[in-house]
Design a protein around this motif. Structure first.
Motif, short mmCIF file in Angstrom:
data_model
loop_
_atom_site.label_atom_id
_atom_site.label_comp_id
_atom_site.label_asym_id
_atom_site.label_seq_id
_atom_site.Cartn_x
_atom_site.Cartn_y
_atom_site.Cartn_z
N GLN A 1 3.28 106.18 -48.07
CA GLN A 1 3.15 104.73 -48.21
C GLN A 1 3.98 104.04 -47.13
O GLN A 1 4.98 103.41 -47.42
CB GLN A 1 3.62 104.27 -49.58
N PRO A 2 3.56 104.16 -45.88
CA PRO A 2 4.36 103.52 -44.82
C PRO A 2 4.27 102.01 -44.90
O PRO A 2 3.21 101.44 -45.16
CB PRO A 2 3.74 104.05 -43.53
N GLY A 3 5.41 101.36 -44.74
CA GLY A 3 5.44 99.90 -44.71
C GLY A 3 5.32 99.41 -43.29
O GLY A 3 5.50 100.17 -42.34
N PRO A 4 5.05 98.14 -43.12
CA PRO A 4 4.94 97.59 -41.77
C PRO A 4 6.31 97.44 -41.10
O PRO A 4 7.33 97.41 -41.77
CB PRO A 4 4.28 96.23 -41.99
N ASP A 5 6.30 97.37 -39.78
CA ASP A 5 7.50 97.10 -38.98
C ASP A 5 7.49 95.63 -38.60
O ASP A 5 6.44 95.10 -38.20
CB ASP A 5 7.50 97.93 -37.69
N HIS A 6 8.64 94.99 -38.68
CA HIS A 6 8.78 93.60 -38.30
C HIS A 6 9.67 93.55 -37.07
O HIS A 6 10.82 93.98 -37.13
CB HIS A 6 9.36 92.77 -39.43
N LEU A 7 9.15 93.04 -35.97
CA LEU A 7 9.88 92.99 -34.72
C LEU A 7 10.60 91.66 -34.58
O LEU A 7 9.98 90.59 -34.72
CB LEU A 7 8.92 93.19 -33.54
N TYR A 8 11.90 91.73 -34.30
CA TYR A 8 12.72 90.55 -34.05
C TYR A 8 13.35 90.69 -32.67
O TYR A 8 13.60 91.80 -32.22
CB TYR A 8 13.83 90.43 -35.10
N GLU A 9 13.61 89.57 -32.00
CA GLU A 9 14.26 89.57 -30.70
C GLU A 9 15.51 88.71 -30.74
O GLU A 9 15.56 87.70 -31.45
CB GLU A 9 13.32 89.04 -29.62
N ARG A 10 16.49 89.11 -29.94
CA ARG A 10 17.74 88.37 -29.84
C ARG A 10 17.44 86.94 -29.42
O ARG A 10 16.66 86.71 -28.51
CB ARG A 10 18.65 89.03 -28.81
N ASP A 11 18.08 85.99 -30.10
CA ASP A 11 17.88 84.59 -29.75
C ASP A 11 19.13 84.04 -29.08
O ASP A 11 19.26 84.12 -27.88
CB ASP A 11 17.49 83.80 -31.00
#
Length: 76
Positions: free
Chosen positions: A44-54
């Motif tokens: 049951q793989p979950g999604p990846d959420h990509l964040y970038e340094r602000d």
């Protein structure tokens, strides 16, 4: 290894504050992949959420802005 406090802005982690490893410049990593907690194991793989340094938040921490959500492993 030192850490820096970040506030995630936007996306599923909006408002979450947590410590992440600091880069040599003292800021958070340029990109951070947050795995969705609903995924448990290879069946049951979950999604990846990509964040970038602000930017620094003025209180000694940083903000990380939401970029997109991908299937598990696509963002890496």
């Amino acid at each position: 290894m030192s850490e820096v406090t970040v506030r995630f802005v936007g996306g599923p982690a909006d408002g979450l504050v947590r410590a992440v490893p600091a880069e040599p410049d003292g800021g958070p990593p340029r990109r951070w992949i947050m795995r969705h907690p609903d995924g448990t194991g290879p069946t049951q793989p979950g999604p990846d959420h990509l964040y970038e340094r602000d930017q620094p938040d003025g209180r000694g921490g940083w903000s990380m802005r939401f970029v997109r959500t991908d299937a598990q492993g696509v963002s890496e």
